[in-house]
Design a protein around this motif. Structure first.
Motif, PDB file in Angstrom:
ATOM      1  N   GLY A   4       0.830  -1.223   0.000  1.00 25.18           N
ATOM      2  CA  GLY A   4       0.000   0.000   0.000  1.00 25.18           C
ATOM      3  C   GLY A   4       0.855   1.259   0.000  1.00 25.18           C
ATOM      4  N   TRP A   5       1.919   1.260   0.821  1.00 24.07           N
ATOM      5  CA  TRP A   5       2.819   2.411   0.860  1.00 24.07           C
ATOM      6  C   TRP A   5       3.573   2.571  -0.458  1.00 24.07           C
ATOM      7  CZ3 TRP A   5       2.370   6.204   4.028  1.00 24.07           C
ATOM      8  CH2 TRP A   5       1.802   5.988   5.269  1.00 24.07           C
ATOM      9  N   ALA A   6       3.912   1.483  -1.074  1.00 19.26           N
ATOM     10  CA  ALA A   6       4.613   1.548  -2.362  1.00 19.26           C
ATOM     11  C   ALA A   6       3.706   2.148  -3.436  1.00 19.26           C
ATOM     12  CB  ALA A   6       5.079   0.155  -2.773  1.00 19.26           C
ATOM     13  N   ALA A   9       3.417   5.891  -2.633  1.00 17.05           N
ATOM     14  CA  ALA A   9       4.671   6.552  -2.993  1.00 17.05           C
ATOM     15  C   ALA A   9       4.797   6.685  -4.513  1.00 17.05           C
ATOM     16  CB  ALA A   9       5.856   5.785  -2.425  1.00 17.05           C
ATOM     17  N   GLY A  10       4.386   5.659  -5.248  1.00 15.58           N
ATOM     18  CA  GLY A  10       4.432   5.717  -6.711  1.00 15.58           C
ATOM     19  C   GLY A  10       3.507   6.788  -7.267  1.00 15.58           C
ATOM     20  N   ILE A  11       2.318   6.899  -6.692  1.00 15.63           N
ATOM     21  CA  ILE A  11       1.367   7.935  -7.128  1.00 15.63           C
ATOM     22  C   ILE A  11       1.926   9.322  -6.842  1.00 15.63           C
ATOM     23  CG2 ILE A  11      -0.906   8.931  -6.664  1.00 15.63           C
ATOM     24  CD1 ILE A  11      -1.917   6.036  -6.268  1.00 15.63           C
ATOM     25  N   VAL A  12       2.476   9.517  -5.648  1.00 15.53           N
ATOM     26  CA  VAL A  12       3.039  10.824  -5.286  1.00 15.53           C
ATOM     27  C   VAL A  12       4.216  11.170  -6.198  1.00 15.53           C
ATOM     28  CG1 VAL A  12       4.281  12.067  -3.474  1.00 15.53           C
ATOM     29  CG2 VAL A  12       2.229  10.752  -2.903  1.00 15.53           C
ATOM     30  N   LEU A  13       5.107  10.211  -6.429  1.00 19.86           N
ATOM     31  CA  LEU A  13       6.248  10.466  -7.313  1.00 19.86           C
ATOM     32  C   LEU A  13       5.784  10.745  -8.742  1.00 19.86           C
ATOM     33  CD1 LEU A  13       8.856   7.867  -6.024  1.00 19.86           C
ATOM     34  CD2 LEU A  13       8.966  10.358  -5.848  1.00 19.86           C
ATOM     35  N   GLY A  14       4.787   9.999  -9.208  1.00 23.42           N
ATOM     36  CA  GLY A  14       4.254  10.235 -10.557  1.00 23.42           C
ATOM     37  C   GLY A  14       3.627  11.614 -10.690  1.00 23.42           C
TER      38      GLY A  14
END
Length: 92
Positions: A4-6, A9-14
């Motif tokens: 879930g955190w990954a 984190a992927g959405i935020v980085l994207g």
């Protein structure tokens, strides 16, 4: 739970990467601001010197007025000629 955190984190980085690539650079922002300022200056100059209108009446006489005629073709003229153009009032 780690997955879930990954994903978050992927959405935020994207989202951050999308924002970074879509933003205006300082040079692009300066060009856009200069173009906007020039458009405003052009509009103020035209309002300060409204154009003249050249057209022919029903008898074929040349008319130059401050308002365009209704139902007749006309040519829009600037009050001040462009640089390098000579204006002679004794010519038709």
């Amino acid at each position: 739970m780690k997955l879930g955190w990954a994903i978050v984190a992927g959405i935020v980085l994207g989202a951050g990467l999308a924002w970074w690539t879509a933003r205006d650079t300082p040079a692009e922002a300066a060009r856009a601001q200069a173009a906007h300022a020039q458009a405003g200056a052009d509009a103020r100059a035209e309002a300060a010197e409204p154009p003249l209108y050249r057209w022919r009446d029903a008898a074929g006489r040349l008319q130059i007025t401050e308002r365009p005629p209704k139902g007749r073709p006309y040519e829009r003229l600037q009050r001040q000629p462009r640089d390098g153009i000579e204006v002679h009032g004794d010519r038709d």
